[in-house]
Design a protein around this motif. Structure first.
Motif, short mmCIF file in Angstrom:
data_model
loop_
_atom_site.label_atom_id
_atom_site.label_comp_id
_atom_site.label_asym_id
_atom_site.label_seq_id
_atom_site.Cartn_x
_atom_site.Cartn_y
_atom_site.Cartn_z
N GLN A 72 -7.78 101.63 121.16
CA GLN A 72 -7.20 101.35 119.85
C GLN A 72 -7.24 99.86 119.51
OE1 GLN A 72 -3.28 103.08 119.66
NE2 GLN A 72 -4.00 105.10 120.27
N ARG A 82 -12.01 93.73 106.70
CA ARG A 82 -11.62 95.12 106.50
C ARG A 82 -12.37 95.72 105.30
NH1 ARG A 82 -7.13 98.00 108.07
NH2 ARG A 82 -6.18 96.08 108.90
N LYS A 132 -12.53 106.41 115.58
CA LYS A 132 -11.39 106.49 114.66
C LYS A 132 -10.68 105.15 114.52
CE LYS A 132 -9.69 110.26 116.64
NZ LYS A 132 -8.80 111.42 116.90
N SER A 133 -10.59 104.39 115.62
CA SER A 133 -9.94 103.08 115.56
C SER A 133 -10.72 102.13 114.66
CB SER A 133 -9.82 102.49 116.97
OG SER A 133 -8.94 103.26 117.77
N TYR A 134 -12.02 102.02 114.90
CA TYR A 134 -12.83 101.11 114.10
C TYR A 134 -13.08 101.68 112.70
CZ TYR A 134 -13.61 97.70 117.75
OH TYR A 134 -13.42 96.71 118.69
N SER A 136 -10.92 103.17 110.96
CA SER A 136 -9.74 102.92 110.14
C SER A 136 -9.77 101.52 109.51
CB SER A 136 -8.46 103.07 110.99
OG SER A 136 -8.36 102.02 111.94
N VAL A 137 -10.68 100.68 110.00
CA VAL A 137 -10.79 99.31 109.50
C VAL A 137 -12.08 99.09 108.71
CG1 VAL A 137 -10.85 96.86 110.15
CG2 VAL A 137 -9.43 98.47 111.46
#
Length: 226
Positions: A72, A82, A132-134, A136-137
């Motif tokens: 994460q 972002r 999913k972590s990357y 989300s950004v």
């Protein structure tokens, strides 16, 4: 910006320490090994020529003292970008070693053996967690290329690696690309003979990242097979 994590396979040797418990104490040596890797592979002159910034997630993880799940972790220096596209560029080198699994290298710990887990399902969940972590950004995009060479795994192959023997197909001329990572991986896997509907890895991808039925079902060109 080029984003990578340090991995022990880049080292030339010469240091004896426990990578799980003593890596941070040997940051200077690890940093020197990373610089030498970029030099001897010719990557550093390319980065310099294109004014590209190289971000090492391992160094960022240590600098930020980030606790918790390494899957994460996203370096703080990237957050100002972002919403920008982030490209996972992978090679044709196996039906499940593509753009999604390429993110495995962003686990910031330099020794990632435990994250491979006991089976392909475990590994797939780890890779999807990173996506999913990357994701989300950034706006993730996938490219899998075999334009000049592609790996074909073969027990009797000319080249040997720790994962088995393989041959190289020269000038294969193949590339898949997609918004998101799933479609590009599905197409590249199918071109390498994978039935993506009967794959433990892609079962996890479907569950965690969604699916692309067109990529899974569309006819491939007759000669688009490795």
């Amino acid at each position: 910006m080029i984003l990578e994590g340090h991995t022990t396979s880049r080292n030339l040797g010469g240091a004896q320490f426990d990578w799980e418990t003593e890596a941070t104490e040997n940051r200077a040596w690890i940093r020197q090994q990373e610089a030498e890797y970029l030099r001897r592979t010719g990557l550093q002159p390319v980065l310099t020529r294109h004014c590209a910034q190289y971000v090492n997630v391992t160094e960022a993880f240590w600098d930020e003292g980030s606790p918790g799940d390494p899957t994460q972790f996203v370096p703080k220096s990237l957050l100002e970008f972002r919403g920008c596209p982030m490209l996972s560029l992978a090679k044709f080198k196996g039906p499940t070693r593509l753009g999604i699994s390429n993110l495995f290298g962003l686990i910031p710990l330099p020794l990632r053996s435990a994250w491979h887990g006991p089976n392909i399902t475990w590994f797939a969940y780890v890779c999807c967690d990173l996506a999913k972590s990357y994701g989300s950004v950034f706006d993730l995009c996938g490219v899998v290329e075999g334009l000049y060479s592609a790996v074909r795994w073969d027990r009797g192959g000319l080249y040997r690696s720790r994962w088995g023997n393989y041959d190289l197909i020269r000038d294969a001329g193949y590339i898949t690309a997609s918004w998101g990572l799933v479609a590009a991986d599905i197409l590249a896997a199918r071109m390498q003979g994978q039935d993506v509907r009967r794959s433990a890895f892609f079962d996890v991808v479907r569950e965690e990242l969604g699916w692309d039925a067109e990529a899974a079902d569309a006819p491939l060109p007759v000669d688009a097979h490795l």
